[in-house]
Design a protein around this motif. Sequence first.
Motif, PDB file in Angstrom:
ATOM      1  N   GLN A 132       0.943   3.095  -3.182  1.00  0.00           N
ATOM      2  CA  GLN A 132      -0.176   4.012  -3.466  1.00  0.00           C
ATOM      3  C   GLN A 132       0.248   5.452  -3.200  1.00  0.00           C
ATOM      4  OE1 GLN A 132      -4.049   3.381  -1.815  1.00  0.00           O
ATOM      5  NE2 GLN A 132      -3.843   1.147  -1.711  1.00  0.00           N
ATOM      6  N   GLU A 192      -0.680  -4.869  -5.182  1.00  0.00           N
ATOM      7  CA  GLU A 192      -1.557  -3.773  -4.793  1.00  0.00           C
ATOM      8  C   GLU A 192      -2.221  -3.235  -6.048  1.00  0.00           C
ATOM      9  OE1 GLU A 192      -1.420  -3.004  -1.597  1.00  0.00           O
ATOM     10  OE2 GLU A 192      -2.698  -1.229  -1.509  1.00  0.00           O
ATOM     11  N   ALA A 230      -9.103   0.747  -4.111  1.00  0.00           N
ATOM     12  CA  ALA A 230      -7.788   0.117  -3.961  1.00  0.00           C
ATOM     13  C   ALA A 230      -7.995  -1.304  -3.482  1.00  0.00           C
ATOM     14  CB  ALA A 230      -6.936   0.889  -2.958  1.00  0.00           C
ATOM     15  N   LEU A 237      -4.625   0.205  -7.556  1.00  0.00           N
ATOM     16  CA  LEU A 237      -5.165   1.538  -7.245  1.00  0.00           C
ATOM     17  C   LEU A 237      -5.771   2.135  -8.507  1.00  0.00           C
ATOM     18  CD1 LEU A 237      -5.377   3.961  -5.211  1.00  0.00           C
ATOM     19  CD2 LEU A 237      -3.197   4.766  -6.180  1.00  0.00           C
ATOM     20  N   SER A 255       0.826  -1.214   0.000  1.00  0.00           N
ATOM     21  CA  SER A 255       0.000   0.000   0.000  1.00  0.00           C
ATOM     22  C   SER A 255       0.859   1.262   0.000  1.00  0.00           C
ATOM     23  CB  SER A 255      -0.935   0.001   1.216  1.00  0.00           C
ATOM     24  OG  SER A 255      -1.777  -1.131   1.190  1.00  0.00           O
ATOM     25  N   MET A 258       0.515   8.428  -5.969  1.00  0.00           N
ATOM     26  CA  MET A 258      -0.409   9.568  -5.896  1.00  0.00           C
ATOM     27  C   MET A 258       0.340  10.879  -5.750  1.00  0.00           C
ATOM     28  SD  MET A 258      -3.788   8.416  -3.797  1.00  0.00           S
ATOM     29  CE  MET A 258      -3.213   7.172  -2.678  1.00  0.00           C
ATOM     30  N   VAL A 297     -10.901   4.351  -1.589  1.00  0.00           N
ATOM     31  CA  VAL A 297      -9.779   5.079  -0.972  1.00  0.00           C
ATOM     32  C   VAL A 297     -10.325   6.172  -0.045  1.00  0.00           C
ATOM     33  CG1 VAL A 297      -7.731   6.482  -1.403  1.00  0.00           C
ATOM     34  CG2 VAL A 297      -8.329   4.628  -2.974  1.00  0.00           C
TER      35      VAL A 297
END
Length: 345
Positions: A177, A214, A309, A216, A174, A181, A290
Motif C-alpha cells: 500500500q 492485499e 483497504a 487498496l 500492507s 501510494m 484507510v
Amino acid sequence: MSEEIFAKVKQIKEEIENAQPQGAEAIEQFRIRYLGSKNILKPLFGEIKNIANERKKEFGQLVNEVKQVAEAQLEALQAGQQDAADQNEASHLDLTAPAKQMQLGAKHPLSITMERIINIFERIGFNIEEEREIEDDWHNFTAMNTPEDHPARDMQDTYYLKDSTEMLLRTHTSSVQARVMKREKPPIRIIAPGRVYRNETVSARSHCQFHQVEGLYIDENVSFADMKQTLLYFAQEMYGKDVKIRLRPSFFPFTEPSAEMDVYWGLETEDDYRITKGTGWLEILGCGMVDPNVLENCGIDSKKYSGFAFGMGIERQAMLLYGINDIRLFFENDIRFLEQFKSAR
Ligand code: DAH
C-alpha cells in the motif's frame, strides 16, 4: 630387387580392394592397418634406396594410389555401416505402438487459490502490484501508522535481516500500500498478492511463511458501503452466490474504522464445528477505511481523498476449498500431495 618391392605394393593394393571387414570393430582395424600412423605401407619407404633412380617416381605414384584406394574403400565401408545402423533402427520402430504417456504437471493449490482471487478482482478493475519481500521498516510499519513500540515490531514477531534494525522480511502485504501510494496518484485500485513472513512456531495451523492478497482503493468519496459491496461481490464469486458474510468491528493501526469479515461456513460436519469453533462463521480477512495518517504519510491529501483497504490470508482459504488440514503440507513439496491438484482450477 625393385621388382620385389613393386610386387609387394601391388599385393597390398589387391588386399585392400578385396577386404570386406564386417562391423565397426573390423572397419577400425582396416583403417589402422592401411591408413593409421603405423600402417603397413610405411616400412616400404625405407626401401626406396634399393630402387633404381629412374623408377623412384613411379614407386611414389604407386604408393599414393594405394593410399587413395584405401581411403575410398574406408569411406565406402563407413557409409555402409551407417546405413545398416539406420536400417536396424527402422526395423525396431513399431509405428502402431501407443504413444508414451505424457506427464502432466499440477498447479500448486496456493497458486490456484491465488489466481482465483486475482481473477475476481481483475474483473472489477483492480490492477496487480507485485512488490519486494525484503522491505524496510518504514514501508512495513511506520507508513502504516504502526507506532515504534507496537509489539509486531518486536524481534519475536518480525524477521529482521542480520545485524539490521531497518531491513526486514515483510510481515504483511500492507507494505505494498505504502509503495503504491508513494508513487501513484489517486484514483488507485490495486491488489497485491505475495508471500509474507512471521517468526511463528510452525504447527498444523500456523507457519513462518504464508501468503496474502492485499487490496487498496483510493478515490474521492469512497465509503464504507463501497468496501462492503466490493467484499460481498468477492465472497459471492469465491464461495457461491448465496454465501453469507458479516463484518465484525476490529482494530488495525492502518484503518479507521476497522473490521474483520467472516463467511458463513456452516455447521454440518464435525470438521465445521472444529474449524469454526462452533459458530459456523469463519474469518477470512481484515479490512477498513484507510487511516488519514496513512494517506498523509504517503503524500496523499486526506481531505480530498478517502479509501478502503483489505488483506486476506491465502492458506486458510485454500485449506477450506480443498479440505486440507495441515498448513505445513503447502511447503513440503511432497509429490503425493501436489499430484492431487491435477484437475483442480
Ligand atoms: N495486514 C493485516 C494482517 O496482516 C491485514 C489487513 C487488515 C490488511 C486490515 C488491510 C486492512 O489492508 O485494512 O493481519
